[in-house]
Design a protein around this motif. Structure first.
Motif, PDB file in Angstrom:
ATOM      1  N   ARG A  36     -60.002 133.802 -28.875  1.00  9.20           N
ATOM      2  CA  ARG A  36     -61.330 133.215 -28.648  1.00  9.20           C
ATOM      3  C   ARG A  36     -61.279 131.702 -28.801  1.00  9.20           C
ATOM      4  O   ARG A  36     -62.022 130.988 -28.136  1.00  9.20           O
ATOM      5  N   LEU A  37     -60.410 131.214 -29.690  1.00 10.75           N
ATOM      6  CA  LEU A  37     -60.247 129.765 -29.850  1.00 10.75           C
ATOM      7  C   LEU A  37     -59.465 129.161 -28.690  1.00 10.75           C
ATOM      8  O   LEU A  37     -59.778 128.060 -28.238  1.00 10.75           O
ATOM      9  N   ALA A  38     -58.428 129.850 -28.250  1.00 16.48           N
ATOM     10  CA  ALA A  38     -57.538 129.305 -27.217  1.00 16.48           C
ATOM     11  C   ALA A  38     -57.220 130.399 -26.198  1.00 16.48           C
ATOM     12  O   ALA A  38     -56.116 130.948 -26.186  1.00 16.48           O
ATOM     13  N   PRO A  39     -58.189 130.729 -25.334  1.00 13.02           N
ATOM     14  CA  PRO A  39     -57.980 131.832 -24.394  1.00 13.02           C
ATOM     15  C   PRO A  39     -56.869 131.578 -23.376  1.00 13.02           C
ATOM     16  O   PRO A  39     -56.284 132.516 -22.862  1.00 13.02           O
ATOM     17  N   ASP A  40     -56.567 130.325 -23.099  1.00 11.40           N
ATOM     18  CA  ASP A  40     -55.518 129.979 -22.134  1.00 11.40           C
ATOM     19  C   ASP A  40     -54.293 129.424 -22.845  1.00 11.40           C
ATOM     20  O   ASP A  40     -53.645 128.496 -22.352  1.00 11.40           O
ATOM     21  N   LEU A  41     -53.948 129.981 -23.982  1.00 13.84           N
ATOM     22  CA  LEU A  41     -52.869 129.445 -24.814  1.00 13.84           C
ATOM     23  C   LEU A  41     -51.568 129.201 -24.046  1.00 13.84           C
ATOM     24  O   LEU A  41     -50.964 128.144 -24.208  1.00 13.84           O
ATOM     25  N   PRO A  42     -51.115 130.098 -23.184  1.00 14.61           N
ATOM     26  CA  PRO A  42     -49.856 129.825 -22.474  1.00 14.61           C
ATOM     27  C   PRO A  42     -49.910 128.584 -21.574  1.00 14.61           C
ATOM     28  O   PRO A  42     -48.885 128.016 -21.242  1.00 14.61           O
ATOM     29  N   ARG A  43     -51.088 128.129 -21.208  1.00 15.49           N
ATOM     30  CA  ARG A  43     -51.234 126.946 -20.363  1.00 15.49           C
ATOM     31  C   ARG A  43     -51.433 125.666 -21.166  1.00 15.49           C
ATOM     32  O   ARG A  43     -51.509 124.585 -20.584  1.00 15.49           O
ATOM     33  N   LEU A  44     -51.525 125.767 -22.483  1.00  6.54           N
ATOM     34  CA  LEU A  44     -51.725 124.587 -23.327  1.00  6.54           C
ATOM     35  C   LEU A  44     -50.388 123.957 -23.695  1.00  6.54           C
ATOM     36  O   LEU A  44     -49.374 124.643 -23.761  1.00  6.54           O
ATOM     37  N   ALA A  45     -50.415 122.669 -23.954  1.00  2.00           N
ATOM     38  CA  ALA A  45     -49.209 121.959 -24.368  1.00  2.00           C
ATOM     39  C   ALA A  45     -49.602 120.765 -25.219  1.00  2.00           C
ATOM     40  O   ALA A  45     -50.709 120.243 -25.108  1.00  2.00           O
ATOM     41  N   GLY A  46     -48.694 120.335 -26.079  1.00  5.38           N
ATOM     42  CA  GLY A  46     -48.911 119.128 -26.866  1.00  5.38           C
ATOM     43  C   GLY A  46     -49.907 119.330 -27.984  1.00  5.38           C
ATOM     44  O   GLY A  46     -50.008 120.387 -28.585  1.00  5.38           O
ATOM     45  N   LEU A  48     -53.917 119.050 -29.284  1.00  6.93           N
ATOM     46  CA  LEU A  48     -55.296 119.106 -28.826  1.00  6.93           C
ATOM     47  C   LEU A  48     -56.217 119.042 -30.032  1.00  6.93           C
ATOM     48  O   LEU A  48     -55.851 119.482 -31.118  1.00  6.93           O
ATOM     49  N   THR A  49     -57.415 118.533 -29.816  1.00  5.92           N
ATOM     50  CA  THR A  49     -58.415 118.450 -30.877  1.00  5.92           C
ATOM     51  C   THR A  49     -59.724 118.998 -30.352  1.00  5.92           C
ATOM     52  O   THR A  49     -60.160 118.642 -29.270  1.00  5.92           O
ATOM     53  N   SER A  50     -60.336 119.881 -31.124  1.00  3.06           N
ATOM     54  CA  SER A  50     -61.662 120.397 -30.807  1.00  3.06           C
ATOM     55  C   SER A  50     -62.642 119.713 -31.744  1.00  3.06           C
ATOM     56  O   SER A  50     -62.501 119.791 -32.962  1.00  3.06           O
ATOM     57  N   ARG A  51     -63.627 119.043 -31.166  1.00  2.00           N
ATOM     58  CA  ARG A  51     -64.611 118.297 -31.955  1.00  2.00           C
ATOM     59  C   ARG A  51     -65.991 118.894 -31.721  1.00  2.00           C
ATOM     60  O   ARG A  51     -66.406 119.079 -30.586  1.00  2.00           O
ATOM     61  N   ARG A  52     -66.686 119.191 -32.813  1.00  2.00           N
ATOM     62  CA  ARG A  52     -68.049 119.715 -32.758  1.00  2.00           C
ATOM     63  C   ARG A  52     -68.975 118.699 -33.423  1.00  2.00           C
ATOM     64  O   ARG A  52     -68.637 118.161 -34.474  1.00  2.00           O
ATOM     65  N   PRO A  53     -70.123 118.456 -32.822  1.00  2.00           N
ATOM     66  CA  PRO A  53     -71.074 117.525 -33.449  1.00  2.00           C
ATOM     67  C   PRO A  53     -71.406 117.970 -34.876  1.00  2.00           C
ATOM     68  O   PRO A  53     -71.728 119.125 -35.114  1.00  2.00           O
ATOM     69  N   GLY A  54     -71.274 117.053 -35.816  1.00  2.00           N
ATOM     70  CA  GLY A  54     -71.591 117.341 -37.210  1.00  2.00           C
ATOM     71  C   GLY A  54     -70.539 118.157 -37.932  1.00  2.00           C
ATOM     72  O   GLY A  54     -70.743 118.545 -39.075  1.00  2.00           O
ATOM     73  N   VAL A  56     -66.096 119.139 -38.612  1.00  2.00           N
ATOM     74  CA  VAL A  56     -64.774 118.559 -38.816  1.00  2.00           C
ATOM     75  C   VAL A  56     -63.920 118.892 -37.599  1.00  2.00           C
ATOM     76  O   VAL A  56     -63.959 120.010 -37.091  1.00  2.00           O
ATOM     77  N   ASP A  57     -63.138 117.927 -37.130  1.00  2.00           N
ATOM     78  CA  ASP A  57     -62.258 118.152 -35.990  1.00  2.00           C
ATOM     79  C   ASP A  57     -61.200 119.197 -36.341  1.00  2.00           C
ATOM     80  O   ASP A  57     -60.615 119.159 -37.424  1.00  2.00           O
ATOM     81  N   LEU A  58     -60.956 120.110 -35.415  1.00  2.00           N
ATOM     82  CA  LEU A  58     -59.919 121.122 -35.566  1.00  2.00           C
ATOM     83  C   LEU A  58     -58.755 120.727 -34.668  1.00  2.00           C
ATOM     84  O   LEU A  58     -58.945 120.464 -33.480  1.00  2.00           O
ATOM     85  N   HIS A  59     -57.550 120.672 -35.243  1.00  2.00           N
ATOM     86  CA  HIS A  59     -56.371 120.204 -34.521  1.00  2.00           C
ATOM     87  C   HIS A  59     -55.406 121.358 -34.263  1.00  2.00           C
ATOM     88  O   HIS A  59     -55.115 122.136 -35.175  1.00  2.00           O
ATOM     89  N   LEU A  60     -54.923 121.419 -33.032  1.00  4.10           N
ATOM     90  CA  LEU A  60     -53.945 122.421 -32.630  1.00  4.10           C
ATOM     91  C   LEU A  60     -52.762 121.700 -32.004  1.00  4.10           C
ATOM     92  O   LEU A  60     -52.948 120.867 -31.113  1.00  4.10           O
ATOM     93  N   ARG A  61     -51.567 121.996 -32.488  1.00  2.00           N
ATOM     94  CA  ARG A  61     -50.345 121.435 -31.894  1.00  2.00           C
ATOM     95  C   ARG A  61     -49.464 122.603 -31.465  1.00  2.00           C
ATOM     96  O   ARG A  61     -49.144 123.469 -32.275  1.00  2.00           O
ATOM     97  N   ILE A  62     -49.103 122.604 -30.195  1.00  2.00           N
ATOM     98  CA  ILE A  62     -48.192 123.619 -29.679  1.00  2.00           C
ATOM     99  C   ILE A  62     -46.780 123.138 -30.010  1.00  2.00           C
ATOM    100  O   ILE A  62     -46.334 122.111 -29.511  1.00  2.00           O
ATOM    101  N   GLU A  63     -46.076 123.876 -30.856  1.00  2.00           N
ATOM    102  CA  GLU A  63     -44.736 123.476 -31.278  1.00  2.00           C
ATOM    103  C   GLU A  63     -43.648 124.092 -30.405  1.00  2.00           C
ATOM    104  O   GLU A  63     -42.647 123.450 -30.116  1.00  2.00           O
ATOM    105  N   GLU A  64     -43.824 125.348 -30.017  1.00  2.00           N
ATOM    106  CA  GLU A  64     -42.863 126.055 -29.168  1.00  2.00           C
ATOM    107  C   GLU A  64     -43.619 127.032 -28.283  1.00  2.00           C
ATOM    108  O   GLU A  64     -44.576 127.646 -28.729  1.00  2.00           O
ATOM    109  N   THR A  70     -45.661 132.061 -28.950  1.00  2.00           N
ATOM    110  CA  THR A  70     -46.037 130.652 -29.043  1.00  2.00           C
ATOM    111  C   THR A  70     -46.115 130.322 -30.526  1.00  2.00           C
ATOM    112  O   THR A  70     -46.667 131.096 -31.309  1.00  2.00           O
ATOM    113  N   GLN A  71     -45.538 129.190 -30.893  1.00  2.00           N
ATOM    114  CA  GLN A  71     -45.641 128.731 -32.281  1.00  2.00           C
ATOM    115  C   GLN A  71     -46.548 127.515 -32.304  1.00  2.00           C
ATOM    116  O   GLN A  71     -46.381 126.592 -31.507  1.00  2.00           O
ATOM    117  N   VAL A  72     -47.547 127.546 -33.201  1.00  2.00           N
ATOM    118  CA  VAL A  72     -48.533 126.469 -33.270  1.00  2.00           C
ATOM    119  C   VAL A  72     -48.743 126.028 -34.708  1.00  2.00           C
ATOM    120  O   VAL A  72     -48.395 126.739 -35.651  1.00  2.00           O
TER     121      VAL A  72
END
Length: 169
Positions: A36-46, A48-54, A56-64, A70-72
């Motif tokens: 639900r957080l990353a439905p297209d995970l195989p297409r993600l790279a590098g 990414l930051t998810s920012r919601r008004p008000g 805290v930013d959530l950070h995702l780094r694709i490592e492998e 997928t390792q994140v």
């Protein structure tokens, strides 16, 4: 929206004597939440930051990335006095696409009484780490966080749309 860990009651989660089957079920629930957080995970790279008004930013780094796994790294960053940003919680996860499970490889957080350095411990520790992850993922989903392949926005932003920042790794 379904509640996280819908097949378990809060009491059974807190006082459970987990077995391997329960742990696998929790890892499957974590996979559903992560999807639900990353439905297209195989297409993600590098990174990414998810920012919601008000929020805290959530950070995702694709490592492998591979065909079946997928390792994140998933984290928040908080300002720490006298130093740079401090990740907390900070989780390194392996997502098994074929088995539809998420494995906690490493978990560091300061709020709950989990071991500070989670590294392949016994079943009870794996249970606690994955239960923490389930609660955190459910919270992130409720807050509206999400990661999509870049570029995310092609039209005007709506207040309910997560703001995604993409960066090369």
């Amino acid at each position: 929206m379904q509640p996280a860990c819908s097949s378990w009651s809060a009491v059974s989660l807190l006082f459970a004597s987990p077995n391997v089957g329960d742990l696998m079920g929790l890892c499957e629930e974590n996979y559903r939440l992560f999807q639900r957080l990353a439905p297209d995970l195989p297409r993600l790279a590098g990174a990414l930051t998810s920012r919601r008004p008000g929020g805290v930013d959530l950070h995702l780094r694709i490592e492998e990335q591979s065909r079946y796994t997928t390792q994140v790294r998933l984290t928040y960053f908080f300002a720490a006095a006298g130093s740079g940003p401090r990740p907390d919680p900070d989780a390194r996860l392996r997502i098994y696409h074929d088995a539809r499970q998420v494995e906690v490889l490493e978990l560091r957080q300061s709020l709950l009484s989990l071991r500070a350095d989670y590294q392949h411990p016994a079943l009870a520790d794996k249970w606690q780490a994955n239960l923490f992850l389930a609660k955190w993922l459910a919270f992130c989903v409720r807050e509206g966080h999400g990661f999509r392949p870049c570029p995310e926005v092609t039209g005007p932003l709506l207040s309910s749309t997560p703001i995604i920042f993409c960066a090369e790794s």
